[in-house]
Write a protein that holds these residues in place. Sequence first.
Motif, PDB file in Angstrom:
ATOM      1  N   ILE A 175      26.026 -73.042 -62.922  1.00  0.00           N
ATOM      2  CA  ILE A 175      26.654 -74.256 -62.394  1.00  0.00           C
ATOM      3  C   ILE A 175      26.988 -73.987 -60.926  1.00  0.00           C
ATOM      4  N   THR A 176      26.717 -74.946 -60.069  1.00  0.00           N
ATOM      5  CA  THR A 176      26.991 -74.754 -58.644  1.00  0.00           C
ATOM      6  C   THR A 176      28.467 -74.964 -58.369  1.00  0.00           C
ATOM      7  N   PRO A 177      29.147 -73.946 -57.855  1.00  0.00           N
ATOM      8  CA  PRO A 177      30.557 -74.143 -57.534  1.00  0.00           C
ATOM      9  C   PRO A 177      30.745 -74.938 -56.242  1.00  0.00           C
ATOM     10  N   ILE A 178      31.778 -75.744 -56.236  1.00  0.00           N
ATOM     11  CA  ILE A 178      32.225 -76.403 -55.003  1.00  0.00           C
ATOM     12  C   ILE A 178      33.536 -75.714 -54.647  1.00  0.00           C
ATOM     13  N   LEU A 179      33.475 -74.809 -53.688  1.00  0.00           N
ATOM     14  CA  LEU A 179      34.638 -74.000 -53.318  1.00  0.00           C
ATOM     15  C   LEU A 179      35.542 -74.804 -52.383  1.00  0.00           C
ATOM     16  N   CYS A 180      36.756 -75.110 -52.871  1.00  0.00           N
ATOM     17  CA  CYS A 180      37.686 -75.895 -52.069  1.00  0.00           C
ATOM     18  C   CYS A 180      38.597 -74.951 -51.291  1.00  0.00           C
ATOM     19  N   LEU A 181      38.805 -75.259 -50.033  1.00  0.00           N
ATOM     20  CA  LEU A 181      39.738 -74.466 -49.232  1.00  0.00           C
ATOM     21  C   LEU A 181      40.376 -75.354 -48.176  1.00  0.00           C
ATOM     22  N   GLY A 182      41.489 -74.875 -47.637  1.00  0.00           N
ATOM     23  CA  GLY A 182      42.181 -75.657 -46.612  1.00  0.00           C
ATOM     24  C   GLY A 182      43.585 -75.136 -46.393  1.00  0.00           C
ATOM     25  N   GLU A 183      44.119 -75.465 -45.241  1.00  0.00           N
ATOM     26  CA  GLU A 183      45.434 -74.962 -44.844  1.00  0.00           C
ATOM     27  C   GLU A 183      46.539 -75.968 -45.150  1.00  0.00           C
ATOM     28  N   THR A 184      47.763 -75.468 -45.311  1.00  0.00           N
ATOM     29  CA  THR A 184      48.921 -76.357 -45.446  1.00  0.00           C
ATOM     30  C   THR A 184      49.338 -76.843 -44.056  1.00  0.00           C
ATOM     31  N   LEU A 185      50.240 -77.808 -44.054  1.00  0.00           N
ATOM     32  CA  LEU A 185      50.738 -78.327 -42.767  1.00  0.00           C
ATOM     33  C   LEU A 185      51.465 -77.229 -41.990  1.00  0.00           C
ATOM     34  N   GLU A 186      52.223 -76.451 -42.714  1.00  0.00           N
ATOM     35  CA  GLU A 186      52.956 -75.352 -42.071  1.00  0.00           C
ATOM     36  C   GLU A 186      51.988 -74.371 -41.399  1.00  0.00           C
ATOM     37  N   GLU A 187      50.903 -74.084 -42.112  1.00  0.00           N
ATOM     38  CA  GLU A 187      49.912 -73.158 -41.551  1.00  0.00           C
ATOM     39  C   GLU A 187      49.219 -73.772 -40.334  1.00  0.00           C
ATOM     40  N   ARG A 188      48.910 -75.066 -40.417  1.00  0.00           N
ATOM     41  CA  ARG A 188      48.284 -75.716 -39.252  1.00  0.00           C
ATOM     42  C   ARG A 188      49.241 -75.706 -38.075  1.00  0.00           C
ATOM     43  N   ASP A 189      50.497 -76.073 -38.321  1.00  0.00           N
ATOM     44  CA  ASP A 189      51.467 -76.132 -37.218  1.00  0.00           C
ATOM     45  C   ASP A 189      51.675 -74.758 -36.584  1.00  0.00           C
ATOM     46  N   ALA A 190      51.470 -73.716 -37.402  1.00  0.00           N
ATOM     47  CA  ALA A 190      51.624 -72.353 -36.862  1.00  0.00           C
ATOM     48  C   ALA A 190      50.326 -71.853 -36.221  1.00  0.00           C
ATOM     49  N   GLY A 191      49.319 -72.735 -36.113  1.00  0.00           N
ATOM     50  CA  GLY A 191      48.057 -72.339 -35.477  1.00  0.00           C
ATOM     51  C   GLY A 191      47.237 -71.385 -36.326  1.00  0.00           C
ATOM     52  N   ARG A 192      47.448 -71.431 -37.650  1.00  0.00           N
ATOM     53  CA  ARG A 192      46.803 -70.447 -38.523  1.00  0.00           C
ATOM     54  C   ARG A 192      45.633 -71.016 -39.342  1.00  0.00           C
TER      55      ARG A 192
END
Length: 240
Positions: free
Chosen positions: A118-135
């Motif tokens: 089965i082909t995986p759909i790998l989900c990823l992403g940053e939280t708002l806190e991480e974005r605000d910290a430039g991470r």
Amino acid sequence: MRARLVAGNWKMNGSRSANQALLDAIVAGVKGVECAVCMPAPYLAQGQERLRGTPVVLAAQNLSEHASGAYTGEVSGAMLAEFGCRYVLVGHSERRHMFGETDAQVAAKFVAACAAGITPILCLGETLEERDAGRTEEVVARQLGAVLDKVRIGDAVVAYEPVWAIGTGRTATPEQAQAVHAFLRQRLSAATRVLYGGSVKPENAAAIFSMPDVDGGLIGGASLIAKNFIAICSMAQRKG
Ligand code: PGA
């Protein structure tokens, strides 16, 4: 050119009758783009039955990293394969944040999906806190790296879903999405499709899909409303 993919993530929504109506509408309305529906596990047999012989493909929302055994409540990749699932989401932010899935567990699920064909759909992403910290880049590189350390991603699918945009009505701007997609693209083979997810709606889909490194969408709330999902799919048709 990578073929586009639009996947609807129904989450924990639906009933036999509502599913039937939604699947009927999707089958009748979606044309010219690969389209997948990630249904809740108890309804996969219904999805398999309704989608047989149609271009719409069936997908699941989660799987166990284990092949079989004493894992009460879990569903294996082989079980999903028996019901005709072509794709399975792994590491959705709700799984990571509400159910405590770690990067290592997500990587193990990715491997388990591949082992089941089965082909995986790998989900990823940053939280708002991480974005605000430039991470943002550090976080998505870590999430992706956990999988790349174990296996080649090859022709699997990655979905960039900023956590602050999921179910919030707040979408990343097309430029914000493109910047992260371009960053991910450098780490992936040419075959890997990178979808954007997070409050995609008919109103913003065309602009997001116009970005060069966006290969489609992972759609939550809007995938439950047939006319919205069909409209989003039609906006994804451009390349492929
Ligand atoms: P949303 O969900 O479109 O409702 O923001 C996206 C997702 O969680 O995959």
